[in-house]
Design an enzyme around this catalytic site. Sequence first.
Site, PDB file in Angstrom:
ATOM      1  N   ARG A  54       0.849  -1.194   0.000  1.00 18.55           N
ATOM      2  CA  ARG A  54       0.000   0.000   0.000  1.00 18.55           C
ATOM      3  C   ARG A  54       0.876   1.233   0.000  1.00 18.55           C
ATOM      4  NH1 ARG A  54      -3.669   1.316   4.288  1.00 18.55           N
ATOM      5  NH2 ARG A  54      -2.155   0.331   5.670  1.00 18.55           N
ATOM      6  N   SER A  99       6.765  -5.179   7.516  1.00 19.58           N
ATOM      7  CA  SER A  99       6.263  -6.076   8.561  1.00 19.58           C
ATOM      8  C   SER A  99       7.001  -7.402   8.624  1.00 19.58           C
ATOM      9  CB  SER A  99       4.777  -6.311   8.328  1.00 19.58           C
ATOM     10  OG  SER A  99       4.146  -5.089   8.129  1.00 19.58           O
ATOM     11  N   ASP A 110       4.929  -3.151  11.458  1.00 22.14           N
ATOM     12  CA  ASP A 110       3.485  -2.835  11.442  1.00 22.14           C
ATOM     13  C   ASP A 110       2.884  -2.726  12.846  1.00 22.14           C
ATOM     14  OD1 ASP A 110       3.849  -5.571  11.723  1.00 22.14           O
ATOM     15  OD2 ASP A 110       2.233  -6.161  10.369  1.00 22.14           O
TER      16      ASP A 110
HETATM   17  C1  BGC Z   1       6.649 -10.634  11.285  1.00 19.68           C
HETATM   18  C2  BGC Z   1       6.425  -9.398  12.119  1.00 19.68           C
HETATM   19  C3  BGC Z   1       5.085  -8.762  11.775  1.00 19.68           C
HETATM   20  C4  BGC Z   1       3.982  -9.790  11.869  1.00 19.68           C
HETATM   21  C5  BGC Z   1       2.618  -9.228  11.544  1.00 19.68           C
HETATM   22  C6  BGC Z   1       5.449 -11.559  11.364  1.00 19.68           C
HETATM   23  O1  BGC Z   1       5.620 -12.631  10.481  1.00 19.68           O
HETATM   24  O2  BGC Z   1       7.793 -11.316  11.744  1.00 19.68           O
HETATM   25  O3  BGC Z   1       7.479  -8.475  11.930  1.00 19.68           O
HETATM   26  O4  BGC Z   1       4.861  -7.713  12.667  1.00 19.68           O
HETATM   27  O5  BGC Z   1       4.257 -10.867  11.002  1.00 19.68           O
HETATM   28  O6  BGC Z   1       2.558  -8.724  10.258  1.00 19.68           O
END
Ligand code: BGC
Length: 505
Positions: A88, A159, A212
């Site tokens: 996004r 994320s 995130d």
């Molecule tokens: C990642 C995190 C992320 C989470 C939610 C996980 O697989 O390691 O960094 O915050 O997913 O998106």
Amino acid sequence: MHSSLLPKNQSKWSKRQIQILESIAEDFTVSTVQLESMATQFVHQMRVGLTEQKPSDLAMVPTFVTGRPNGYERGSYLALDLGGTNLRVCLINLKGNHELESHQKAFKVSEHLQEANVSELMDFIANSIKEFITSEHINAQIVAHPTDSESLELGFTFSFPVAQTAIDGGLLLRWTKGFNCPGAVDNDIVKLLQQALDRNKVNVHVAALVNDTVGTLLAHSYTHPGTYIGAIFGTGTNGAYVENTHNIKTMHADSDEMIINTEWGNFDKDKNYLPVTIFDNKLDRESINPGVHVFEKMISGMYLGEITRNVLLHLIDQRVLFEGTSSPKLNKHWSFETKFMSAIEDDTTGSLIPIAQVLEQELDLYINTQADREIVKFVCQLVGTRAARLSAMATAAVIRQGLDKGMLRNHGYPLKLSIHEEERVDQNGASKGADANRELIQVGIDGTVFEHYPRFEERMKQGLVELLGPHARDIIKLDIAKDGSGVGAALAALIATKTASASSR
Ligand code: BGC
């Protein structure tokens, strides 16, 4: 064996069905005692992560984000959100007074890109930003609300687990959630993106990199100042929270508080405490990253359907489901999506015809009796309930850390109503319900599982009560922070540019 674990109003199940389902139910049911011991271990692993440079379970990443927004911040920033199959790009106009406006466009990240060389992925991101900012509509926005600097400032919500080196830098620890792009692990994600922007002549400066969960925490604080946790229960799962800097031994910080990204998906990596079943082990072994994020694989949307599929196939092989016959679709890896579970759990009709529709239309399973449909629903309930209870455990453990050692010390443990609250509780012990003086523990949450999975929130609340006492329901506020990552990235860019200009003065 506890036959009470089986659903009450089932049609006639055979003795063998009852026996096999009872044993599956036992495997998936997580008692309060189990939750307790996991929560204790979770807090322990949090403290190890806050002390050791390379902890094996919870990474407990200091994010360099000190302080939380109060809702009065203003300015326009670009925000980028990459964490799954969608990228996004957003323009966020923070208007102060807890208000904001956002324009955004989503770009699909193809399966090819999810495993392509990282420079190809970054070029795709740079070109998506270019497409977004050259659209006339967006240009008009930027002209109306120019930023101070020449190039546009961008906050990047990325994320995946990153060892943050600054608010605008961090090395990728490992890929998760189906991504596996060579050339990224141990490299600085901001540098990789900035190089791609420069290479593609996109006049944008990457000012901040956030997870995130951190974005969600910042975004929720903008509308609800004082938010303590930002959590994601979606394709993946994770939580970030506000820690007292005295407790962070892996770095020196001058501020009083800093947001920590726990990376809780990797809790109990060696499976000493997690109630893993053979179905979880099968999924893990066949995943793109075996042995990594086992906890996440028991909770999040990318995996719940696959666990359920593994259980259903086992029941078929035992000849207690669908007359022992599968379909080519159900035999296919990842074919049973978590959204099917939501539809199945949502079916409260007596005949369970909506479940039959999912089985027939999505999975070509045409021979399904009433008992079959009840069994499928029951398996979804087991997998979904376990996910919610484990999510509650992680949330409760982070709250315990705050109660014992951190930012929530003015609350008692187990959670008590404040003095003001007590005055509002009548002689029968019932809360008179006035929220005015309530000191809430606020949790901002994003993610499809929390938002759309039936009863996920209620099951989570039940787990919180078991771990933190009966008042957990009144004191902990689980709140949806929809699209928090975009707004959070913009807020992080704002915090970073303000800090940079203050230190250059
Ligand atoms: C990642 C995190 C992320 C989470 C939610 C996980 O697989 O390691 O960094 O915050 O997913 O998106």
